[in-house]
Every structure is written in structure tokens, then in C-alpha cells.
Design a protein around this motif. Sequence first.
Motif, PDB file in Angstrom:
ATOM      1  N   GLU A 223     -46.644 -20.155  -8.157  1.00 24.66           N
ATOM      2  CA  GLU A 223     -46.911 -19.793  -6.771  1.00 24.66           C
ATOM      3  C   GLU A 223     -45.623 -19.787  -5.946  1.00 24.66           C
ATOM      4  OE1 GLU A 223     -50.408 -21.073  -8.832  1.00 24.66           O
ATOM      5  OE2 GLU A 223     -48.514 -22.148  -8.483  1.00 24.66           O
ATOM      6  N   GLN A 224     -44.752 -20.728  -6.190  1.00 32.15           N
ATOM      7  CA  GLN A 224     -43.472 -20.753  -5.481  1.00 32.15           C
ATOM      8  C   GLN A 224     -42.612 -19.551  -5.870  1.00 32.15           C
ATOM      9  OE1 GLN A 224     -42.410 -24.725  -6.838  1.00 32.15           O
ATOM     10  NE2 GLN A 224     -42.450 -25.493  -4.728  1.00 32.15           N
ATOM     11  N   GLU A 225     -42.622 -19.204  -7.156  1.00 29.14           N
ATOM     12  CA  GLU A 225     -41.866 -18.035  -7.592  1.00 29.14           C
ATOM     13  C   GLU A 225     -42.376 -16.778  -6.895  1.00 29.14           C
ATOM     14  OE1 GLU A 225     -40.876 -15.462 -11.652  1.00 29.14           O
ATOM     15  OE2 GLU A 225     -42.743 -16.592 -11.439  1.00 29.14           O
ATOM     16  N   THR A 226     -43.681 -16.612  -6.822  1.00 32.04           N
ATOM     17  CA  THR A 226     -44.262 -15.440  -6.174  1.00 32.04           C
ATOM     18  C   THR A 226     -43.814 -15.340  -4.721  1.00 32.04           C
ATOM     19  OG1 THR A 226     -46.206 -15.488  -7.617  1.00 32.04           O
ATOM     20  CG2 THR A 226     -46.429 -14.317  -5.523  1.00 32.04           C
ATOM     21  N   GLU A 227     -43.800 -16.458  -4.024  1.00 32.63           N
ATOM     22  CA  GLU A 227     -43.362 -16.471  -2.624  1.00 32.63           C
ATOM     23  C   GLU A 227     -41.883 -16.140  -2.500  1.00 32.63           C
ATOM     24  OE1 GLU A 227     -43.303 -19.442   1.282  1.00 32.63           O
ATOM     25  OE2 GLU A 227     -44.154 -20.127  -0.625  1.00 32.63           O
ATOM     26  N   LEU A 228     -41.068 -16.689  -3.389  1.00 32.84           N
ATOM     27  CA  LEU A 228     -39.633 -16.418  -3.351  1.00 32.84           C
ATOM     28  C   LEU A 228     -39.340 -14.939  -3.626  1.00 32.84           C
ATOM     29  CD1 LEU A 228     -38.346 -19.573  -5.256  1.00 32.84           C
ATOM     30  CD2 LEU A 228     -37.903 -19.030  -2.854  1.00 32.84           C
ATOM     31  N   VAL A 229     -40.061 -14.350  -4.569  1.00 32.20           N
ATOM     32  CA  VAL A 229     -39.866 -12.937  -4.888  1.00 32.20           C
ATOM     33  C   VAL A 229     -40.247 -12.077  -3.686  1.00 32.20           C
ATOM     34  CG1 VAL A 229     -40.692 -11.034  -6.323  1.00 32.20           C
ATOM     35  CG2 VAL A 229     -40.105 -13.224  -7.371  1.00 32.20           C
ATOM     36  N   ALA A 230     -41.362 -12.403  -3.029  1.00 35.80           N
ATOM     37  CA  ALA A 230     -41.789 -11.639  -1.850  1.00 35.80           C
ATOM     38  C   ALA A 230     -40.763 -11.748  -0.726  1.00 35.80           C
ATOM     39  CB  ALA A 230     -43.153 -12.135  -1.377  1.00 35.80           C
ATOM     40  N   ASN A 231     -40.229 -12.943  -0.513  1.00 32.09           N
ATOM     41  CA  ASN A 231     -39.217 -13.125   0.529  1.00 32.09           C
ATOM     42  C   ASN A 231     -37.945 -12.367   0.205  1.00 32.09           C
ATOM     43  OD1 ASN A 231     -40.980 -14.802   1.903  1.00 32.09           O
ATOM     44  ND2 ASN A 231     -40.067 -16.694   1.133  1.00 32.09           N
ATOM     45  N   ALA A 232     -37.565 -12.373  -1.075  1.00 37.34           N
ATOM     46  CA  ALA A 232     -36.362 -11.634  -1.482  1.00 37.34           C
ATOM     47  C   ALA A 232     -36.561 -10.140  -1.274  1.00 37.34           C
ATOM     48  CB  ALA A 232     -36.045 -11.936  -2.942  1.00 37.34           C
ATOM     49  N   LYS A 233     -37.741  -9.652  -1.581  1.00 35.23           N
ATOM     50  CA  LYS A 233     -38.022  -8.230  -1.403  1.00 35.23           C
ATOM     51  C   LYS A 233     -37.916  -7.845   0.072  1.00 35.23           C
ATOM     52  CE  LYS A 233     -41.256  -4.655  -2.920  1.00 35.23           C
ATOM     53  NZ  LYS A 233     -42.540  -4.391  -3.630  1.00 35.23           N
ATOM     54  N   SER A 234     -38.398  -8.692   0.949  1.00 34.65           N
ATOM     55  CA  SER A 234     -38.298  -8.428   2.387  1.00 34.65           C
ATOM     56  C   SER A 234     -36.840  -8.386   2.828  1.00 34.65           C
ATOM     57  CB  SER A 234     -39.051  -9.510   3.174  1.00 34.65           C
ATOM     58  OG  SER A 234     -40.429  -9.473   2.894  1.00 34.65           O
ATOM     59  N   LEU A 235     -36.025  -9.302   2.284  1.00 27.23           N
ATOM     60  CA  LEU A 235     -34.601  -9.312   2.623  1.00 27.23           C
ATOM     61  C   LEU A 235     -33.926  -8.027   2.161  1.00 27.23           C
ATOM     62  CD1 LEU A 235     -32.059 -10.761   3.690  1.00 27.23           C
ATOM     63  CD2 LEU A 235     -31.813 -11.796   1.435  1.00 27.23           C
ATOM     64  N   LEU A 236     -34.268  -7.548   0.977  1.00 25.43           N
ATOM     65  CA  LEU A 236     -33.666  -6.320   0.458  1.00 25.43           C
ATOM     66  C   LEU A 236     -34.041  -5.123   1.333  1.00 25.43           C
ATOM     67  CD1 LEU A 236     -34.090  -6.729  -3.407  1.00 25.43           C
ATOM     68  CD2 LEU A 236     -32.174  -7.407  -1.938  1.00 25.43           C
ATOM     69  N   ARG A 237     -35.266  -5.103   1.830  1.00 26.56           N
ATOM     70  CA  ARG A 237     -35.661  -4.023   2.731  1.00 26.56           C
ATOM     71  C   ARG A 237     -34.812  -4.054   4.000  1.00 26.56           C
ATOM     72  NH1 ARG A 237     -41.314  -5.365   1.653  1.00 26.56           N
ATOM     73  NH2 ARG A 237     -42.226  -3.847   0.202  1.00 26.56           N
TER      74      ARG A 237
END
Length: 259
Positions: A223-237
Motif C-alpha cells: 500500500e505504501q508503494e502504491t501511494e509513493l508511485v502515485a505521488n511520483a507520477k504526479s510530480l512527473l506530470r
Amino acid sequence: MPLAETNTRPASADPGTRTAFLVVNSASAPDGRLLAAVKYPGENLSPEDAIARASESGEPLPVTFQVPVCVCVLRVGPDFSLLNFKCLDEPHFRPREIVNQFWFGVTHYKARLVTFNGRGFDLPLLELAAFRYGIQARDYYLARDRYRGPIDLTDWFTNFGACRLPGDLDVLAKLLGKPGKSAEQAPTGGSIQEINDRCLCDTLDTYFVFLRTRVLTGDLSSEQETELVANAKSLLREKAAESPVLWRYLDNWTEFALV
């Protein structure tokens, strides 16, 4: 701008914003002058001719005869969150300045390095470049240790060379639904900017593979990995306007892992 200039928070800042890891990837070019001097002394070969002669064997050119032309670095927090990223000395890509910024950043952050095949390529490349230019890397050499120093994910997956990993970073990224080589227009060659773009994409893939390994080690939950990936994707956008290659990277992103 040196990498260290991107982190100017006071010591009292939230510890969660501290840089704990530096995910690193590099790209290099042959040093034709050195090749001519060492491998073909007395033949008066031009740098271009020396490179062409060396490539005739079809064997990869040893790192000894290469210089870094791109180094991309991701700053990662103690909670494994992606804080920021930078491709050093962009858009000039001057080897000496790239190397100077890299080792300055390593000294400044005192963070653990994370690479994919870094022990076999990236770190020897940058160590030899520091030797070439006379750039200090004292803290790095004092802390260099096979098991407690930089994390090389190639070593991690192959049990320090006990087995092979066909497909390398590309297969691991695609197992996670990340772009891998799909984000790259040309597999080799191209302009210095295109080389830098490939380098950045590989660095991002390395970060996401690193996250999954931390799930395996128990440092993160799924669950933490999923949240980190989503946050990273937002940063890349958010950063895509500054680095257009990120749009291509995101376009080749899938929301599912291969099963």
C-alpha cells in the motif's frame, strides 16, 4: 547549477524532506584522444579514427576509455518518496562540470547511492572521471563498501553475480507496468539531448524498481508503494513542461503489472 543548490532547506526542516538516497544513472561517450594515445601510439590517428578502429572488434569499449556526457540524479527521501530530479549541467552537458556537480552533490547530501549496474559501469566511470579532473570524493571513498555502501540493483537481483538477469532493467520495469525501453525513441546514438532523455527515463525506471525491492525487504508495504508511485507520477506530470521527455515516459506507463 550544482545538484546541492536544489536542497537549501534549514536543518530544522521536516526530516521527511531530507535526501536519504540518490538514484543515479549515466551515459558516456568514447574518448578518442585517449584511445589513440594508449591503444594506437605512433599511428597519428585522429580521435574519430581511433574510435572507429576500436569499434571494429564489436566488443564494448571499456569504461577506461569513456567519459560521462550525461548523469541524471533522483533525490529520494527516508520514506522512499521521490523529492526531485536533475540532469546535471543540462543543457550544456560538459563532462568536467557534470562530474564536478555529481561529486559535489554526493558530498553535500551524504545519501546512499542507488544504481542499476552502477558497480560495473556508472561508479567506475565517475570515479575515473574524478581522477581525470582531480575532483575530491573523500566521503564516498571512506564509505565505499560492497554490502553497506551504494546499492547496486544488478548485484541485488543476481546475488552478486551468481546468476544472470537477461533483459536487465527493461524487463524489471515492464514487470511493474513501467515504460522501460518503450519510452525511448532511438535505442542508441542520437543527439546529446536524446541521450540525456534516455538516461533520465532509465533513472526513473531504476527508482520504481528500487521501490519494489523495498517491498521485498519489508521496508515498505504494498500500500505504501502504491501511494509513493502515485505521488511520483504526479510530480512527473508537474515537471513535464521542463522535461518534455516525461510526457513520452508517462504515455508509455501502464496501470497494471504483468502477471
